[in-house]
Every structure is written in structure tokens, then in C-alpha cells.
Design a protein around this motif. Structure first.
Motif, short mmCIF file in Angstrom:
data_model
loop_
_atom_site.label_atom_id
_atom_site.label_comp_id
_atom_site.label_asym_id
_atom_site.label_seq_id
_atom_site.Cartn_x
_atom_site.Cartn_y
_atom_site.Cartn_z
N PHE A 29 -10.74 -65.11 -14.57
CA PHE A 29 -10.27 -65.36 -15.93
C PHE A 29 -9.73 -66.78 -16.12
N LEU A 30 -9.60 -67.54 -15.04
CA LEU A 30 -9.02 -68.87 -15.14
C LEU A 30 -9.89 -69.85 -15.91
N ASN A 31 -11.20 -69.59 -15.98
CA ASN A 31 -12.07 -70.50 -16.73
C ASN A 31 -11.85 -70.40 -18.24
N LYS A 32 -11.08 -69.40 -18.66
CA LYS A 32 -10.75 -69.26 -20.09
C LYS A 32 -9.49 -70.07 -20.44
N LYS A 79 -22.19 -62.48 -12.46
CA LYS A 79 -22.28 -61.92 -13.81
C LYS A 79 -22.40 -60.40 -13.73
N ASP A 80 -23.10 -59.95 -12.72
CA ASP A 80 -23.20 -58.52 -12.44
C ASP A 80 -22.15 -58.17 -11.38
N LYS A 81 -21.09 -57.50 -11.82
CA LYS A 81 -19.99 -57.19 -10.91
C LYS A 81 -20.37 -56.17 -9.84
N ILE A 82 -21.47 -55.44 -10.06
CA ILE A 82 -21.95 -54.51 -9.04
C ILE A 82 -22.36 -55.27 -7.79
N ILE A 83 -22.96 -56.45 -7.98
CA ILE A 83 -23.35 -57.29 -6.85
C ILE A 83 -22.10 -57.73 -6.08
N LEU A 84 -21.06 -58.09 -6.82
CA LEU A 84 -19.80 -58.49 -6.17
C LEU A 84 -19.24 -57.35 -5.33
N LEU A 85 -19.25 -56.15 -5.89
CA LEU A 85 -18.74 -54.99 -5.16
C LEU A 85 -19.56 -54.73 -3.89
N TYR A 94 -30.93 -78.90 0.59
CA TYR A 94 -30.11 -78.34 -0.47
C TYR A 94 -28.94 -79.26 -0.80
N ASP A 95 -28.46 -79.16 -2.04
CA ASP A 95 -27.36 -79.99 -2.50
C ASP A 95 -26.09 -79.66 -1.71
N LYS A 96 -25.37 -80.71 -1.30
CA LYS A 96 -24.19 -80.54 -0.46
C LYS A 96 -23.11 -79.74 -1.19
N LYS A 97 -22.92 -80.01 -2.47
CA LYS A 97 -21.88 -79.29 -3.22
C LYS A 97 -22.23 -77.81 -3.35
N GLU A 98 -23.50 -77.52 -3.61
CA GLU A 98 -23.93 -76.13 -3.72
C GLU A 98 -23.78 -75.41 -2.38
N ALA A 99 -24.13 -76.11 -1.31
CA ALA A 99 -23.99 -75.53 0.03
C ALA A 99 -22.53 -75.22 0.33
N PHE A 100 -21.64 -76.14 -0.06
CA PHE A 100 -20.21 -75.93 0.15
C PHE A 100 -19.73 -74.71 -0.63
N TYR A 101 -20.15 -74.59 -1.89
CA TYR A 101 -19.73 -73.45 -2.69
C TYR A 101 -20.21 -72.14 -2.07
N GLY A 102 -21.44 -72.13 -1.56
CA GLY A 102 -21.96 -70.92 -0.93
C GLY A 102 -21.13 -70.48 0.25
N VAL A 103 -20.77 -71.44 1.12
CA VAL A 103 -19.96 -71.13 2.30
C VAL A 103 -18.54 -70.73 1.88
N PHE A 104 -18.00 -71.43 0.88
CA PHE A 104 -16.64 -71.14 0.44
C PHE A 104 -16.55 -69.75 -0.19
N VAL A 105 -17.50 -69.41 -1.04
CA VAL A 105 -17.50 -68.08 -1.66
C VAL A 105 -17.68 -67.01 -0.59
N ALA A 146 -13.49 -70.74 -10.78
CA ALA A 146 -13.63 -69.61 -11.69
C ALA A 146 -14.98 -69.66 -12.40
N ASN A 147 -15.38 -70.85 -12.82
CA ASN A 147 -16.69 -71.00 -13.46
C ASN A 147 -17.81 -70.59 -12.50
N ARG A 148 -17.69 -71.05 -11.26
CA ARG A 148 -18.73 -70.75 -10.28
C ARG A 148 -18.80 -69.26 -9.96
N LEU A 149 -17.64 -68.61 -9.81
CA LEU A 149 -17.62 -67.18 -9.52
C LEU A 149 -18.23 -66.37 -10.66
N ASN A 150 -17.90 -66.76 -11.88
CA ASN A 150 -18.45 -66.04 -13.04
C ASN A 150 -19.95 -66.23 -13.18
N SER A 151 -20.44 -67.41 -12.81
CA SER A 151 -21.89 -67.64 -12.89
C SER A 151 -22.62 -66.90 -11.78
#
Length: 306
Positions: free
Chosen positions: A164-167, A192-198, A105-116, A184-189
Motif C-alpha cells: 500500500f506504500l505506493n499510494k 497483481k495476482d495474489k494467488i501467485i504470491l501465496l 539481463y538488466d542489472k536492476k531487474e536482476a537485483f529486484y528478482g533476488v531481493f524479492v 511497493a510499485n515493484r511488488l504490486n506489478s
């Protein structure tokens, strides 16, 4: 050099604590702890780690990482092992990123997954602390309770603001602020379904609830009979203070914070320190399965090379 500094900070904090707490009295308390309660605490802590690995897998699936749950459980325990047993320049999160990249897997994507995963875990801690303090308001002095509510709300609102920072496009023109813009871009992507976030935040609340239950069981093991609600309010701030890596595996910071907060409602500082030390030892024990997964992984790589 960094670990030497952490070691010195850890030693300094314990030295300060033992100016007010009798060492031999502490040993006597630890020696009288009940094994049955500690076993229950261990089960809760192992459950917390397993559930945290499940959350990481759920987040990683949004990034189209198609590893089975067992991979994430193994990697999470390995990360805990490096954090608790082998404090080094390679942290537990780095281990998890390396595990993903070793599977292509891509290192940057892996980092984002762990960071999120870390961020969502932190939000779950804040949510647990906020609702516990509000529901059981009056357990601690009002000033302390209002401080906890303020900190928790600020953190939760700060997380919500990230979406909202990506705006605000000019943020990408500045090196430091661009980090938040991209996050912010990554979180929004991802969400997209805030139910999943909850749902993911709900899992995080359950993770931390199991940890608090583990500490509560440890308290019972040394005959500290405080209401469970006290731990629901007092323990999350301890974990918040441990986020900044100032000491080795959180030792010293955890003890100082736990003594400082719980003494607001309980006078026996020796037993409070014993709770924290027993929990620290429990973390080491609960991380030991990670050593097996780590050695197993090394053996597998050596066989492939051979």
C-alpha cells in the motif's frame, strides 16, 4: 577489514560459549554422531536449496527472465558456496545477480528478482514460525511464545503494508523512503495476482520446513530426542537473528542463539552446541556442489575467450 571484524565477533562468541561448555565433552559428542541421520539431514538440506532455487525461478519468470531451472539451481548453489565456504566481499546474492547480468539481463531487474526472492523467503519463515507457535502453544513458556507471535505477526503485517506504500506519493520525495515506494510499485506489478504470491510464500514455508527437518535429523544423530514441534518453534528465530551479517557465515550467532533458545526446554547445552556446529558443517558440505558450478562457469568463459 569488514571480514576481520566478523571473524573477531565469531571468535568472541565462541570464546564466551566455551566458558560454560566443556570443549572436550563437545568433541566427544560430535565424534559419536550417527552418520545415517546426518546423511538424511544432508538430503533435506539439499532439497531445501533446490526448492529455494525453484522459488527464485518462479519469481524471475514474472520478470520475464527465461532461463531454465538448471540455471537457477546452479546459481543458487554457487551463491551458497560463496556464503558458506568463501565468505568474502562478494556475497551469495551478488553472485546470483552477476549470473543473471552475464546472460544479458538488466542489472536492476536482476537485483529486484533476488531481493524479492529474499523477502518472500523471509515471509515464509515468519509464517512457519507463527503457525507453529500457535498450533503448539505451550511448548515453550507463554512469554517466549507471545514474543514469537508478536515478532512474526509484525513482520507479516509489515510485508502486507508494503503493497500500500505506493499510494502514499509523498514518500518518493525522500531518498530513504523512496526505496520503499519503489519496492511497493515493484511488488504490486509482480503480484497483481495474489494467488501467485501465496504460492511463492507456500514454497518458502516448505523450504524452511526442510531445513528444520535437517536440524531435527542432526539432533537425532547425537541422541537428542526432542519433539519435532520444539524445532519448528525454536529454529526460525535463530535464522532471523542470522539475517544481520555480524559474523562469518553466521558462525557464532547461530550457535549462541540456538543454545540460548533451546536451553529453555533442554538442559544439555553441550549437545545443543553440537547440533549447531554439525548443522554449520552440513551447510558447508551441501554448498560444495556450488564449487563445481563455479569452476565449470570459469572454464566455459575461458574457452569462449580463447
Amino acid at each position: 577489514m569488514k571480514n576481520v571484524l566478523k571473524l573477531l565477533i565469531t571468535i568472541a562468541i565462541f570464546y564466551y560459549l566455551f566458558q560454560y561448555i566443556d570443549f572436550y565433552a563437545l568433541i566427544a559428542v560430535l565424534a559419536k554422531s550417527h552418520g545415517g541421520d546426518i546423511l538424511i539431514a544432508l538430503i533435506f538440506q539439499l532439497g531445501s536449496t533446490y526448492l529455494a532455487a525453484y522459488r527464485w525461478r518462479a519469481i524471475s519468470k514474472l520478470l520475464v527472465f527465461n532461463e531454465p531451472l538448471s540455471f537457477y539451481v546452479n546459481s543458487y548453489f554457487k551463491g551458497s558456496f560463496f556464503n558458506q565456504v568463501l565468505p568474502s566481499s562478494i556475497g551469495g546474492d551478488a553472485v546470483r545477480v552477476l549470473d543473471l547480468t552475464s546472460h544479458g539481463y538488466d542489472k536492476k531487474e536482476a537485483f529486484y528478482g533476488v531481493f524479492v526472492d529474499r523477502v518472500v523467503g523471509l515471509v515464509g519463515l515468519l509464517v512457519l514460525n507463527l503457525f507453529s507457535t500457535i498450533i503448539f502453544f505451550g511448548t515453550f513458556e507463554d512469554s517466549f511464545s507471545y514474543l514469537i507471535i508478536f515478532i512474526s505477526l509484525s513482520g507479516i503485517l509489515g510485508f502486507a503494508l508494503l503493497f500500500f506504500l505506493n499510494k502514499i506519493h509523498f514518500l518518493q520525495n525522500y531518498t530513504f523512503l523512496n526505496l520503499f515506494y519503489r519496492l511497493a510499485n515493484r511488488l504490486n506489478s509482480l503480484y497483481k495476482d495474489k494467488i501467485i504470491l501465496l504460492k511463492h510464500i507456500g514454497i518458502s514455508v516448505a523450504v524452511h520446513l526442510l531445513t528444520v527437518m535437517a536440524i531435527f535429523a542432526i539432533a537425532l544423530s547425537i541422541d537428542v530426542k526432542l519433539d519435532f514441534q520444539i524445532f519448528l518453534i525454536a529454529i526460525p528465530p535463530v535464522f532471523l537473528l542470522m539475517i544481520v551479517p555480524l559474523s562469518l557465515a553466521g558462525w557464532g550467532i547461530r550457535e549462541g542463539a540456538m543454545v540460548g533458545i533451546l536451553m529453555l526446554v533442554y538442559e544439555d547445552k553441550t549437545k545443543i552446541l553440537a547440533i549447531s556446529i554439525l548443522y554449520g558443517l552440513l551447510l558447508i558440505i551441501s554448498a560444495l556442489p556450488g564449487s563445481y558450478f563455479w569452476i565449470k562457469g570459469i572454464s566455459k568463459k575461458n574457452k569462449q575467450i580463447g
